[in-house]
Design an enzyme around this catalytic site. Structure first.
Site, PDB file in Angstrom:
ATOM      1  N   ASN A  60      -5.150   5.994  -2.181  1.00 14.29           N
ATOM      2  CA  ASN A  60      -4.800   6.280  -0.659  1.00 14.29           C
ATOM      3  C   ASN A  60      -4.191   7.631  -0.899  1.00 14.29           C
ATOM      4  O   ASN A  60      -4.364   8.246   0.256  1.00 14.29           O
ATOM      5  CB  ASN A  60      -3.783   5.299  -0.229  1.00 14.29           C
ATOM      6  CG  ASN A  60      -4.167   3.993   0.187  1.00 14.29           C
ATOM      7  OD1 ASN A  60      -5.466   3.925   0.533  1.00 14.29           O
ATOM      8  ND2 ASN A  60      -3.318   2.799   0.175  1.00 14.29           N
ATOM      9  N   GLU A  81      -5.551  -1.246  -8.267  1.00 11.38           N
ATOM     10  CA  GLU A  81      -4.554  -0.423  -9.037  1.00 11.38           C
ATOM     11  C   GLU A  81      -3.417  -1.147  -9.632  1.00 11.38           C
ATOM     12  O   GLU A  81      -2.800  -1.994  -8.855  1.00 11.38           O
ATOM     13  CB  GLU A  81      -3.791   0.558  -7.912  1.00 11.38           C
ATOM     14  CG  GLU A  81      -4.949   1.811  -7.424  1.00 11.38           C
ATOM     15  CD  GLU A  81      -4.703   2.497  -6.374  1.00 11.38           C
ATOM     16  OE1 GLU A  81      -4.552   3.812  -6.575  1.00 11.38           O
ATOM     17  OE2 GLU A  81      -3.960   2.117  -5.350  1.00 11.38           O
ATOM     18  N   HIS A 104      -2.595  -3.465  -6.482  1.00  6.91           N
ATOM     19  CA  HIS A 104      -2.894  -3.052  -5.154  1.00  6.91           C
ATOM     20  C   HIS A 104      -4.426  -3.195  -5.139  1.00  6.91           C
ATOM     21  O   HIS A 104      -5.291  -2.565  -5.578  1.00  6.91           O
ATOM     22  CB  HIS A 104      -2.385  -1.649  -5.131  1.00  6.91           C
ATOM     23  CG  HIS A 104      -2.910  -0.967  -3.819  1.00  6.91           C
ATOM     24  ND1 HIS A 104      -3.578   0.187  -3.282  1.00  6.91           N
ATOM     25  CD2 HIS A 104      -2.820  -1.411  -2.520  1.00  6.91           C
ATOM     26  CE1 HIS A 104      -3.765   0.257  -2.264  1.00  6.91           C
ATOM     27  NE2 HIS A 104      -3.204  -0.634  -1.580  1.00  6.91           N
ATOM     28  N   SER A 113       0.916  -1.227  -0.076  1.00  8.72           N
ATOM     29  CA  SER A 113      -0.076   0.078   0.084  1.00  8.72           C
ATOM     30  C   SER A 113       0.883   1.378  -0.069  1.00  8.72           C
ATOM     31  O   SER A 113       0.479   2.170  -0.661  1.00  8.72           O
ATOM     32  CB  SER A 113      -0.962   0.217   1.286  1.00  8.72           C
ATOM     33  OG  SER A 113      -1.686  -0.939   1.509  1.00  8.72           O
TER      34      SER A 113
HETATM   35  P1  NAD Z   1      -1.212  -9.495   7.482  1.00 15.08           P
HETATM   36  O1  NAD Z   1      -0.049  -8.958   8.495  1.00 15.08           O
HETATM   37  O2  NAD Z   1      -2.930  -9.642   7.895  1.00 15.08           O
HETATM   38  O3  NAD Z   1      -0.907 -10.760   6.710  1.00 15.08           O
HETATM   39  C1  NAD Z   1       0.344 -11.224   6.405  1.00 15.08           C
HETATM   40  C2  NAD Z   1       0.697 -12.533   6.160  1.00 15.08           C
HETATM   41  O4  NAD Z   1       1.980 -12.834   5.718  1.00 15.08           O
HETATM   42  C3  NAD Z   1       0.485 -13.334   7.571  1.00 15.08           C
HETATM   43  O5  NAD Z   1      -0.205 -14.190   7.607  1.00 15.08           O
HETATM   44  C4  NAD Z   1       2.196 -13.639   7.759  1.00 15.08           C
HETATM   45  O6  NAD Z   1       1.964 -14.878   8.629  1.00 15.08           O
HETATM   46  C5  NAD Z   1       2.737 -14.079   6.577  1.00 15.08           C
HETATM   47  N1  NAD Z   1       4.039 -13.989   6.594  1.00 15.08           N
HETATM   48  C6  NAD Z   1       5.253 -13.324   7.194  1.00 15.08           C
HETATM   49  N2  NAD Z   1       6.079 -13.485   6.923  1.00 15.08           N
HETATM   50  C7  NAD Z   1       6.201 -14.409   5.794  1.00 15.08           C
HETATM   51  C8  NAD Z   1       7.072 -15.138   5.185  1.00 15.08           C
HETATM   52  N3  NAD Z   1       8.563 -14.982   5.087  1.00 15.08           N
HETATM   53  N4  NAD Z   1       6.611 -16.178   4.159  1.00 15.08           N
HETATM   54  C9  NAD Z   1       5.330 -16.244   3.866  1.00 15.08           C
HETATM   55  N5  NAD Z   1       4.225 -15.547   4.787  1.00 15.08           N
HETATM   56  C10 NAD Z   1       4.624 -14.800   5.621  1.00 15.08           C
HETATM   57  O7  NAD Z   1      -1.129  -8.140   6.337  1.00 15.08           O
HETATM   58  P2  NAD Z   1      -2.147  -7.762   5.263  1.00 15.08           P
HETATM   59  O8  NAD Z   1      -2.957  -6.735   5.919  1.00 15.08           O
HETATM   60  O9  NAD Z   1      -2.721  -8.870   4.526  1.00 15.08           O
HETATM   61  O10 NAD Z   1      -1.266  -7.061   4.180  1.00 15.08           O
HETATM   62  C11 NAD Z   1      -0.576  -7.475   3.274  1.00 15.08           C
HETATM   63  C12 NAD Z   1      -0.080  -6.762   2.094  1.00 15.08           C
HETATM   64  O11 NAD Z   1      -1.245  -6.007   1.760  1.00 15.08           O
HETATM   65  C13 NAD Z   1       0.732  -5.427   2.876  1.00 15.08           C
HETATM   66  O12 NAD Z   1       1.492  -4.837   1.887  1.00 15.08           O
HETATM   67  C14 NAD Z   1      -0.289  -4.412   3.052  1.00 15.08           C
HETATM   68  O13 NAD Z   1       0.475  -3.008   2.877  1.00 15.08           O
HETATM   69  C15 NAD Z   1      -1.146  -4.526   1.778  1.00 15.08           C
HETATM   70  N6  NAD Z   1      -2.591  -4.200   1.786  1.00 15.08           N
HETATM   71  C16 NAD Z   1      -3.183  -4.185   3.143  1.00 15.08           C
HETATM   72  C17 NAD Z   1      -4.617  -3.887   2.869  1.00 15.08           C
HETATM   73  C18 NAD Z   1      -5.350  -4.005   4.307  1.00 15.08           C
HETATM   74  O14 NAD Z   1      -6.417  -3.508   4.465  1.00 15.08           O
HETATM   75  N7  NAD Z   1      -5.188  -4.951   5.229  1.00 15.08           N
HETATM   76  C19 NAD Z   1      -5.202  -3.245   1.985  1.00 15.08           C
HETATM   77  C20 NAD Z   1      -4.209  -3.208   0.830  1.00 15.08           C
HETATM   78  C21 NAD Z   1      -3.021  -3.421   0.764  1.00 15.08           C
END
Ligand code: NAD
Length: 691
Positions: free
Chosen positions: A502, A464, A452, A431
């Site tokens: 964003n 995106e 995204h 993000s």
């Molecule tokens: P999250 O913390 O919920 O999930 C991340 C996952 O990655 C976890 O389950 C964790 O166990 C796993 N993980 C950590 N290290 C790892 C590894 N080495 N190998 C495999 N898995 C591993 O995070 P999220 O909210 O899903 O966000 C993920 C991405 O998406 C981020 O870059 C975030 O900026 C982006 N994003 C989030 C949102 C949101 O609303 N949550 C919206 C758009 C984009």
């Protein structure tokens, strides 16, 4: 050989003798040995039938022929495998003046009245969707024979209109009027089973039985039993009572000030329900007037903006296998959604609990997408939890959804480089991290980009598609096509801080928090945004997105923009530290239970400039993005904001709204706000170029 292929291929549509008949204009017509005329709609050079002026004019000619030499029965159906008809040709309606529209409608009504009056049994055979004017064509037949999977609906309210080709009186005359009104007021679709239950479809059958079913219908008269409800609503007071209830329910979802169409429809039915002639007159006059409203213009605009975004994702992505790394909040939904849409997906995570949760999430996504149990089983079969990450080696696309930590992402990219195919694409869901920074060290940076997605992936339509300087065009084209294939809308944006959505949303959310710090109750702030037409207030939205994520994105943006953002309130940091991160924690600015916020009791109107303080910084950020070429056009920005954030669609998008209000007037208003509240309101240099 040919026969075997035919047999193995899709079931052929039963078009009777019209199959071999020559197409004249948009129709084919022929009679079978039983004297049944088959009239088949087959609009040339398109996969979807729309009901245009020409379609109706030619139908009138065919009806004249049929009147002169009356068949035993008439069957109307579509030759397009995709469905019956998607509705009227909206493009042709959108710039018509009310006089011309009324004239066109009258001619259309006369044709459908003529069809209705034809002195032989008439049957519409419907497969796939019969929407809007297509549904109205089917309603002008005596009976409707639905094939499994058929659906009927009036999506007109979504375009700021109501049915205009007889739907208002034919549907209320056919089925229980209150059920008919609900369908028209909500724009929802009645699928086969419901359509049968409601009485829209007389019978449901399978393709191979169509001929026999048509023959049976040709021999019998349609029985029209309107039932007790139909009779009850012939009484004015009964209609008035029901209309009052409809009005208050409609006002909640579609306030009259923003969405006049459903309210007009209720008025028409309340005044004239049961009197077909008067309803017809009122329907025509009201539809023509509605075409002129800002709401209809802007909602039709939103419809075309969706097409524009979709077109940018045309073509074949060549992506069949997807590997998702990180099965958290986003990764789990991305994987499930892609599987629901037919992709083969493997999903990796270091945490087995996360993978377990992801499988449950997938079940919920299937439910939300109204999949049948067989479809759910197939979708779940396509999504494989893959703790060791074996799928990375076979994938056409690897989507990274790891926590927002550049070091971690880079480390995993290096591991992936060992196994990924040389021609596969790597896309991050980041993000707030800079894509160019992440790209350093990626093997094959030309096939590295961002996809995204927004949260929740299964509900938010926009994605995106972001390239860095070294991403090649083909990669971006394939990613955009992939979005369309999984039924999401791609917006191509540049690698700028916060990308587009964003970047525009953060000033809006942060200003809401500043207003709270000033003592304006959160409910008052949210109500102002709702009144403007946002689907949800900014404080509720912040809770829903997650206060930790809002803080993260705001902090990362703050350091990267050349314009100040509202100061991040200390309270936001405290809440995140305490773990009160919003909806997911059950506690944010609102208390949350069962996925809904406690409504709260904050009262009053707030400061006079409240709405402008929220909305104008969002518009200003869009102007910045246009000037800095973060997105390719004003239309794409408006479309992206509508489909990613629900920005008041009846206002046509933030830039369109600002232009409607007058770009110079908005610029001056921002200057005035900057005087009072500080430089964060300073208008962007791009306003002067916006006309
Ligand atoms: P999250 O913390 O919920 O999930 C991340 C996952 O990655 C976890 O389950 C964790 O166990 C796993 N993980 C950590 N290290 C790892 C590894 N080495 N190998 C495999 N898995 C591993 O995070 P999220 O909210 O899903 O966000 C993920 C991405 O998406 C981020 O870059 C975030 O900026 C982006 N994003 C989030 C949102 C949101 O609303 N949550 C919206 C758009 C984009």
């Amino acid at each position: 050989m040919g026969d075997v292929l035919d047999y193995l291929g899709e079931t052929r549509l039963e078009l009777g003798p019209a199959q071999a008949a020559e197409r004249k204009g948009n129709w084919r017509m022929a009679r079978d040995a039983d004297g049944i005329a088959w009239l088949v709609l087959d609009v040339p050079e398109t996969g979807t039938n729309t009901v245009s002026e020409a379609v109706l004019r030619e139908l009138d000619d065919r009806l004249a022929e049929l009147e002169a030499d009356r068949p035993k029965a008439l069957v109307i159906r579509s030759a397009k495998p995709g469905g019956f008809s998607a509705g009227a040709d909206i493009g042709s309606l959108s710039d018509m003046d009310p006089g011309a529209a009324e004239d066109l409608l009258r001619r259309g009504h006369a044709v459908l009245d003529r069809l209705e009056a034809l002195e032989c049994p008439t049957v519409a055979v419907v497969h796939g969707a019969a929407l809007g004017a297509g549904f109205e064509l089917a309603l002008a037949c005596d009976r409707r024979l639905a094939l499994d999977g058929a659906s009927f609906g009036f999506p007109e309210v979504r375009l700021g209109l109501h049915p205009g080709l007889g739907g208002t009186f034919r549907l209320t005359g056919l089925i229980a009027p209150d059920a008919a009104m609900t369908l028209m007021l909500t724009g929802k679709t009645a699928h086969t089973k419901k359509a049968k239950k409601l009485g829209i479809a007389d019978e449901v059958t399978e393709e191979r039985h169509v001929r026999a079913a048509v023959q049976a219908m040709a021999k019998s008269e349609a029985s029209r039993d309107r039932g007790l409800r139909g009779i009850a609503f012939e009484i004015g007071t009964a209609r008035s009572l029901a209309a009052r209830r409809m009005r208050s329910q409609t006002e909640d979802k579609a306030p009259k000030a923003h969405y006049p169409a459903p309210h007009r429809l209720i008025d028409i039915w309340e005044e004239h329900g049961g009197d077909r002639k008067k309803m017809q007159e009122a329907e025509i006059a009201s539809f023509a007037k509605l075409l002129e409203t800002d709401a209809a213009r802007n909602l039709i605009r939103a419809f075309f903006l969706r097409q524009t975004l979709k077109k940018a994702g045309a073509g074949d992505s060549g992506i069949a296998r997807v590997h998702v790394v990180g099965a958290g909040e986003m990764g789990a939904e991305i994987a499930a959604w892609a599987a629901v849409q037919g992709k083969r997906v493997t999903l990796a995570d270091v945490s087995t609990e996360a993978l377990g949760r992801a499988v449950r999430t997938a079940g919920e996504v299937c439910k939300g997408a109204h999949l049948s149990s067989a479809e759910t089983r197939d979708a779940l079969d396509r999504m494989m939890p893959d703790p060791k990450g074996y799928g990375a080696g076979r994938a056409d696309l690897v989507i990274e959804a790891l926590p927002e930590d550049a070091e971690l992402k880079r480390k995993v990219y290096a591991e992936l480089a060992e196994t990924m195919r040389a021609d596969a694409i790597l896309a991050s869901n980041t993000s707030s991290l800079s894509l160019s920074d992440l790209a350093t060290g990626v093997t094959g940076p030309q096939r590295f980009a961002a996809l995204h997605f927004f949260n929740p992936v299964s509900k938010m339509q926009l994605v995106e598609v972001v390239g860095h300087d070294g991403t090649d065009g083909d990669t971006l084209d394939r990613l955009a096509a992939f979005c369309t294939e999984i039924d999401r809308l791609p917006a191509r944006v540049a690698d700028a801080p916060g990308f587009l959505v964003n970047r525009a949303l953060v000033p809006y959310l942060m200003e809401a928090l500043v207003l709270m710090e000033e003592g304006v109750p959160k409910e008052v702030i949210d109500r102002a945004a709702l009144r403007f037409g946002m689907p949800m207030g900014p404080v509720t939205l912040a809770d829903q997105v997650g206060l930790d994520i809002c803080l993260d994105v705001a902090e990362s943006l703050q350091g990267q923009l050349d314009k100040p953002l509202p100061e991040i309130p200390a309270r936001l940091r405290e809440m995140v530290e305490k773990g009160n991160t919003g909806k997911k924690a059950g506690q944010g600015f609102y208390d949350w239970s069962d996925g809904a916020p406690d409504p709260g009791d904050g009262d009053g109107d707030g400061p006079e400039d409240l709405t402008d303080r929220l909305i104008l910084p969002l518009c200003d950020a869009c102007v910045t993005c246009l000037r800095a070429e973060v997105a390719r056009s004003a239309d794409e920005i408006d479309g992206a904001m509508i489909f990613a954030t629900g920005f008041a669609p009846f206002r046509g998008g933030p830039l369109h709204y600002a232009q409607d209000r007058g770009a110079e007037a908005v610029r001056e208003r921002l200057e005035a706000l900057a005087e009072t509240h500080g430089p964060r309101f300073r208008p962007d240099a791009g306003w002067t170029r916006l006309t």
